[in-house]
Design a protein around this motif. Structure first.
Motif, PDB file in Angstrom:
ATOM      1  N   ALA A 634      -5.229 -10.153   2.200  1.00  0.00           N
ATOM      2  CA  ALA A 634      -5.518  -9.590   3.523  1.00  0.00           C
ATOM      3  C   ALA A 634      -7.017  -9.593   3.780  1.00  0.00           C
ATOM      4  O   ALA A 634      -7.831  -9.380   2.874  1.00  0.00           O
ATOM      5  N   ALA A 635      -7.371  -9.802   5.029  1.00  0.00           N
ATOM      6  CA  ALA A 635      -8.771  -9.689   5.465  1.00  0.00           C
ATOM      7  C   ALA A 635      -8.910  -8.501   6.404  1.00  0.00           C
ATOM      8  O   ALA A 635      -9.770  -8.493   7.287  1.00  0.00           O
ATOM      9  N   PHE A 636      -8.058  -7.467   6.213  1.00  0.00           N
ATOM     10  CA  PHE A 636      -8.051  -6.324   7.122  1.00  0.00           C
ATOM     11  C   PHE A 636      -7.642  -5.076   6.351  1.00  0.00           C
ATOM     12  O   PHE A 636      -7.144  -5.138   5.213  1.00  0.00           O
ATOM     13  N   SER A 637      -7.857  -3.933   6.999  1.00  0.00           N
ATOM     14  CA  SER A 637      -7.401  -2.645   6.474  1.00  0.00           C
ATOM     15  C   SER A 637      -6.326  -2.100   7.396  1.00  0.00           C
ATOM     16  O   SER A 637      -6.387  -2.294   8.626  1.00  0.00           O
ATOM     17  N   LYS A 638      -5.342  -1.393   6.812  1.00  0.00           N
ATOM     18  CA  LYS A 638      -4.241  -0.891   7.639  1.00  0.00           C
ATOM     19  C   LYS A 638      -3.503   0.212   6.882  1.00  0.00           C
ATOM     20  O   LYS A 638      -3.204   0.071   5.692  1.00  0.00           O
ATOM     21  N   ARG A 639      -3.252   1.336   7.572  1.00  0.00           N
ATOM     22  CA  ARG A 639      -2.396   2.390   7.032  1.00  0.00           C
ATOM     23  C   ARG A 639      -1.102   2.405   7.839  1.00  0.00           C
ATOM     24  O   ARG A 639      -1.140   2.482   9.071  1.00  0.00           O
ATOM     25  N   LYS A 640       0.028   2.352   7.160  1.00  0.00           N
ATOM     26  CA  LYS A 640       1.324   2.260   7.832  1.00  0.00           C
ATOM     27  C   LYS A 640       2.217   3.419   7.413  1.00  0.00           C
ATOM     28  O   LYS A 640       2.346   3.726   6.225  1.00  0.00           O
ATOM     29  N   LYS A 641       2.844   4.047   8.398  1.00  0.00           N
ATOM     30  CA  LYS A 641       3.797   5.115   8.134  1.00  0.00           C
ATOM     31  C   LYS A 641       5.145   4.525   7.717  1.00  0.00           C
ATOM     32  O   LYS A 641       5.483   3.389   8.079  1.00  0.00           O
TER      33      LYS A 641
END
Length: 703
Positions: A634-641
């Motif tokens: 990944a080249a991104f940050s992400k928080r997922k519920k």
């Protein structure tokens, strides 16, 4: 339809012993077509076997209130006057009852037909009319040859046989075309059906064809040219004949078949369809329509409220079946079509052993050191089959692609040879078989080269051509109708009023369908008016195999797609645990499946790719296709519920995947920016740069 729910065609046999265990010619074959579908063919070793299966079929169909037409390929009657002499009545069906009393036909096909023929001949003056028997059975009561008959008073052929060139007379009992033996044994068996089913069975043309079961005489050779065209490469002719006849009669409309059943001599009988060959032929080249989906095909299991993505996909895969018809097409015209049957090679490739290089051919390898060989006359070239064998110890000039002459199994490259004075010289070693190709090295005859469900490519066409295949059974392209709903929509290029938006979904979905290899059918835009939408769906159902709508698929007052499908009694609202998306309306309209997508363009595209794409492939006959994804950094940050599967617009940059700057489902620009989707699992997740995520290119959804 024909007025009959089921068509049965039987190719009979008068064999005195069971037919071989392995399906073969000159045996009993039965073809059954139900509701205009594809024919089911069965092979039977004995007459008892086929009659038991037929009686069971008739009993089941009768109990279900269905009508059956059963055809048999032997005479139902004899020249006028025969029944009167034998039974004292002109009624041909009295003759059937007489035969049933005289004939014994055991479970192993042993029978007394020669004795029955002798009994019948003794009822007539002179010698005959029956003739033909094996050695030891012939005599005054049954001559071995037709020329030995005289004074029996019967005409040689019925009126119907006089109209068919090459038709055999019903008096002939032995050797090729002995329809007389088939009739003696067959009519006795059919009388058993009449006694079993009583008033529910009638015999055409002797009785009105108004009963649930109708028996009729057929002549498969009547459509012999078509049988030859439609016969499979490895299909036994007898099987092809009953299959083609069954399909031909199943394709008739009721009026045409009623006319045919009304034709014929009331005492001698008639061949069903004689004189109507062109009418029968038309149905053979019109593909039958597959069965429609059932109204409950989209029903969710009890208690289901939110459906995980994997469960929704599994339900679609389980519930859907191909809806496209099958037709015979030229191999060269089949690119992009879905194969309905496996394609088998008609010829090996290469068909003969051949050379892979220009050089000189001879038998056997050669060891180390120099070798000198005399040259044989002539040469072998591609397309020319050299008939004379190359003498032992000699070599012959041979060119690339040439079939190896007899006496040649090895080729030495021309660059490695010195030629002079009728000889060649070269240095070894060279292995036996060098620079040659074996017959069938690539493909062997009868090998499956392309499986059913494959979408044909240009390379596939080359493979078919190389192995002699010129025609294939292919499915008609899936036609997908696209409808946009909503008062707020206007066409791009038109003047948009405040509160109106340009319709982006319809052109997007039409293009997507074309990229998937299906045929898009543009049904335009429909305002939020239930009657107008119903009329549009009616038109779509008449023009397409499946309908794709966007908007109006939720449960609001203006969600008319959902309301109409609910009123039709075939509506399911799948609340899918997916982002973007969630509501997916599924139902049937006039038997045609309808996929109701969300109105939001991003959600519409994601749901079309994830759900409609695989479903359309299955409906088209190409099977269920899972898009190929790749695990990449990944080249991104992400928080997922937790709770929903998420699809993010993404593209690859320098071996990493980045996502669109905004997850807003209204940002249509992200669809154009993206080259695929990142799929995040149902559970909670925290993604940081460098973590592995699953990336699915758009091309994987479309293939």
């Amino acid at each position: 339809m024909t007025g009959f729910d089921t068509i049965v065609m039987v190719d009979w046999s008068a064999s005195k012993a069971p037919s071989p265990k392995r399906p073969s010619a000159d045996a009993i074959w039965m073809a059954v077509v139900k509701d205009g579908g594809a024919a089911t063919c069965t092979y039977h070793r004995t007459r008892t076997d086929v009659m038991m299966q037929l009686e069971t079929l008739l009993a089941v169909e009768l109990a279900a209130g269905r009508r059956v037409l059963a055809g048999f390929d032997f005479p139902f009657g004899y020249p006028d006057g025969f029944a009167q002499t034998v039974t004292g009545q002109a009624d041909p069906l009295a003759l059937w009852a007489d035969f049933a009393r005289r004939v014994t036909d055991s479970d192993d096909n042993a029978n007394n037909r020669w004795d029955v023929a002798k009994q019948l001949n003794r009822l007539f003056p002179g010698v005959g009319p029956f003739w033909g028997c094996p050695a030891g059975q012939d005599g005054p009561d049954l001559p071995a040859k037709g020329t030995l008959r005289h004074g029996h008073g019967m005409t040689e052929r019925r009126a119907v046989e006089q109209q068919i060139k090459g038709a055999q007379p019903c008096w002939k009992l032995f050797t090729t075309g002995s329809v007389g033996s088939q009739a003696l044994l067959g009519l006795a068996r059919l009388q058993g059906l009449r006694e079993r089913f009583g008033a529910d069975v009638s015999v055409s043309p002797f009785q009105p064809a108004t009963t649930p079961i109708v028996l009729a005489e057929i002549y498969p050779s009547m459509l012999g040219v078509d049988v030859a065209k439609l016969q499979g490469p490895d299909e036994i002719k007898d099987r092809a004949q009953v299959r083609v006849m069954a399909q031909a009669f199943a394709a008739l409309d009721g009026a045409a078949l009623e006319t045919m059943l009304g034709e014929g001599h009331p005492l001698e009988g008639w061949i069903l369809g004689l004189g109507f060959e062109d009418t029968l032929r038309k149905g053979l080249y019109t593909a039958p329509k597959p069965p429609k989906l059932t109204n409950d095909c989209f029903a969710l299991p009890a208690g289901i409220q939110w459906t995980p993505v994997d469960d929704a996909l599994a339900l679609l895969e389980t519930r859907l079946t191909p809806v496209t018809a099958v037709e015979d097409v030229l191999g060269t015209s089949s690119v992009g079509r879905v194969l309905a049957q496996d394609v088998t090679a008609l010829r090996s490739n290469p068909p003969l052993p051949n050379t892979a290089v220009d050089g000189y051919g001879f038998a056997g390898g050669r060891g180390e050191g120099p070798h000198v060989m005399p040259l044989a006359e002539g040469r072998a070239a591609a397309g020319l089959r050299h008939m004379d064998a190359v003498p032992e110890g000699h070599a012959m000039r041979i060119l690339t692609g040439a079939a190896l002459p007899d006496g040649v199994d090895t080729v030495v490259l021309q660059e490695d040879v010195t030629v002079g004075a009728g000889q060649i010289a070269f240095n070894g070693p060279i292995k036996c078989g060098a620079n040659t190709r074996k017959a069938g090295e690539d493909i062997e005859a009868a090998q499956v080269i392309l499986p059913a469900g494959r979408r044909v490519t240009a390379a596939d066409v080359a493979l078919m051509a190389a192995t002699g295949v010129d025609r294939v059974a292919a499915r008609q392209p899936l036609r997908v109708a696209v409808v946009s709903t909503g008062d707020e929509l206007v066409e791009a290029g038109a003047s948009a009023q405040p509160g109106q938006i340009y319709d982006a979904n319809r052109p997007m979905l039409l293009g997507l369908i074309a990229q998937m290899g299906h045929v898009p059918v543009d049904m335009g835009r429909v305002a939020d008016n239930r009657d107008a939408l119903a009329a549009c769906l009616d038109r779509a159902a008449a023009q397409a195999d499946v309908v794709l709508t966007s908007g109006g698929a939720s449960a609001g007052d203006e969600d008319h797609v959902s309301a109409l499908l609910t009123d039709a009694g075939a509506m399911q609202m799948w609340r899918i645990a997916i982002k973007p998306g969630r509501p997916l309306a599924l139902g049937l309209w006039q038997g045609i499946p309808v996929f109701g997508l969300p109105g939001n363009p991003v959600a519409a595209l994601v749901c079309a790719l994830v759900f409609a794409g695989p479903a359309f492939g299955l409906l088209a006959g190409a099977g269920w296709r899972i898009p190929q994804g790749f695990d990449v950094p990944a080249a991104f940050s992400k928080r997922k519920k937790p709770g929903r599967r998420e699809y993010l617009r993404a593209r690859m940059v320098e071996e990493r995947v980045e996502i669109f700057k905004s997850e807003g489902s209204g940002r249509i620009s992200g669809l154009s920016w993206a080259e695929g989707l990142v799929e995040l699992p149902d559970g909670a997740a925290t993604i940081t740069p460098g973590d592995t995520v699953r990336y699915i290119p758009f091309s994987s959804f479309l293939s």
